[in-house]
Write a protein that holds these residues in place. Sequence first.
Motif, short mmCIF file in Angstrom:
data_model
loop_
_atom_site.label_atom_id
_atom_site.label_comp_id
_atom_site.label_asym_id
_atom_site.label_seq_id
_atom_site.Cartn_x
_atom_site.Cartn_y
_atom_site.Cartn_z
N GLN A 10 17.22 -5.33 -12.51
CA GLN A 10 18.59 -5.19 -12.02
C GLN A 10 18.61 -4.68 -10.58
O GLN A 10 19.38 -5.17 -9.74
CB GLN A 10 19.38 -4.25 -12.92
N LEU A 11 17.76 -3.70 -10.29
CA LEU A 11 17.68 -3.16 -8.94
C LEU A 11 17.22 -4.22 -7.95
O LEU A 11 17.80 -4.36 -6.86
CB LEU A 11 16.72 -1.97 -8.91
N MET A 12 16.20 -4.97 -8.31
CA MET A 12 15.65 -5.98 -7.41
C MET A 12 16.72 -7.00 -7.02
O MET A 12 16.91 -7.29 -5.82
CB MET A 12 14.47 -6.69 -8.08
N SER B 92 9.17 -2.70 -7.69
CA SER B 92 7.78 -2.47 -8.07
C SER B 92 7.44 -0.98 -8.10
O SER B 92 6.67 -0.53 -8.96
CB SER B 92 6.84 -3.20 -7.10
N LYS B 93 8.01 -0.21 -7.18
CA LYS B 93 7.78 1.23 -7.21
C LYS B 93 8.31 1.84 -8.50
O LYS B 93 7.65 2.69 -9.13
CB LYS B 93 8.41 1.92 -6.01
N GLY C 100 4.13 -1.96 -15.49
CA GLY C 100 3.54 -3.20 -14.99
C GLY C 100 4.09 -3.57 -13.63
O GLY C 100 4.47 -2.71 -12.83
N LEU C 101 4.17 -4.87 -13.36
CA LEU C 101 4.63 -5.37 -12.07
C LEU C 101 5.54 -6.57 -12.27
O LEU C 101 5.47 -7.25 -13.29
CB LEU C 101 3.44 -5.79 -11.20
N ILE C 102 6.38 -6.82 -11.26
CA ILE C 102 7.22 -8.03 -11.25
C ILE C 102 6.63 -8.97 -10.21
O ILE C 102 6.60 -8.65 -9.03
CB ILE C 102 8.67 -7.70 -10.89
N ASN C 103 6.16 -10.13 -10.66
CA ASN C 103 5.56 -11.09 -9.72
C ASN C 103 5.69 -12.49 -10.29
O ASN C 103 5.02 -12.84 -11.26
CB ASN C 103 4.08 -10.75 -9.50
N VAL C 104 6.56 -13.29 -9.71
CA VAL C 104 6.79 -14.65 -10.21
C VAL C 104 5.54 -15.49 -9.96
O VAL C 104 5.17 -15.71 -8.81
CB VAL C 104 8.00 -15.31 -9.51
N PRO C 105 4.87 -15.94 -11.01
CA PRO C 105 3.65 -16.74 -10.84
C PRO C 105 3.98 -18.18 -10.47
O PRO C 105 4.45 -18.95 -11.29
CB PRO C 105 2.98 -16.65 -12.21
N LEU C 106 3.72 -18.55 -9.24
CA LEU C 106 4.14 -19.86 -8.75
C LEU C 106 3.40 -21.01 -9.40
O LEU C 106 3.83 -22.15 -9.33
CB LEU C 106 3.94 -19.92 -7.23
N ASP C 107 2.28 -20.75 -10.06
CA ASP C 107 1.48 -21.84 -10.61
C ASP C 107 1.63 -21.99 -12.12
O ASP C 107 0.95 -22.77 -12.74
CB ASP C 107 0.00 -21.62 -10.28
N GLN D 70 0.83 -1.20 0.00
CA GLN D 70 0.00 0.00 0.00
C GLN D 70 0.86 1.26 0.00
O GLN D 70 0.55 2.24 -0.68
CB GLN D 70 -0.94 -0.01 1.21
N SER D 71 1.95 1.24 0.74
CA SER D 71 2.87 2.38 0.77
C SER D 71 3.50 2.61 -0.59
O SER D 71 3.61 3.74 -1.07
CB SER D 71 3.96 2.16 1.83
N VAL D 72 3.93 1.52 -1.23
CA VAL D 72 4.57 1.63 -2.55
C VAL D 72 3.58 2.13 -3.59
O VAL D 72 3.89 3.00 -4.41
CB VAL D 72 5.15 0.27 -2.96
#
Length: 241
Positions: free
Chosen positions: A145-147, A169-170, A178-185, A69-71
């Motif tokens: 790269q930052l992550m 993500s910020k 967009g967003l970076i989110n590894v989809p586990l499924d 929420q902060s980001v």
Amino acid sequence: MLADKYHMTKDQNRRFARSNLTKLVHTNARFEGVNTTMPQTQTIIDGLGVDGVSIDDINVIVQLKRGWQSVINADEPLTLDFAKKINGIVALHESLAPGELRTGNGYVNTNQGEFIPPEVDIDAENTYLKQLLNGSESTTEKALQLMYHLMRSQLFWDGNKRTAVLMASKLMIDHGAGLINVPLDRWGNPLDRWGKWNELIAEFYFSNNDQKIVKWTYQQAIQGVDFHPQRNLPHSKPRRR
């Protein structure tokens, strides 16, 4: 060069992140070994307890929600001070000193052994961040790269992976990438996906060469929405009659 896959406005990217908050928290909580289901994660985000889920795991989820929420809502620039703020939120209940940079030795257990991160150099980190943000790479490539730089650097006593994801993500949200989110499924068995990521992150820790893991994450974990260029609406496929 890894081109941006999505081109949203900042507001559109914020709304996309808000609509996927539970999914983002659910994935990020895996970094701390939290194995709640998506419905359980949603229940905890809604402020309710879940039988069989420890208070420690609930705290991780709640603080991740607050971190996201902060980001999503933050208008301040991406700085080391912002990283401290985010770490102070996500690592509130686990860290020796939430929001404070590491001043002693640390280590990370990997599937290739124990990795000892370098000592924290504040001037070097500020220089790295400034050069990265002023570079010619796409927003997505900079964010990846930052992550991974932040994960390897282990700037804080705890919560480094969560802080790294939120910082990246910020950057993505601020530029509508967009967003970076590894989809586990994605491959059916979440353990297969998680195992591959752990293999790549361990290799990166010891080699300090992020090419493989950045490319893999770019191919698998960038999420967003394509908007109609004229009507500013998400693209949709025509219905079959």
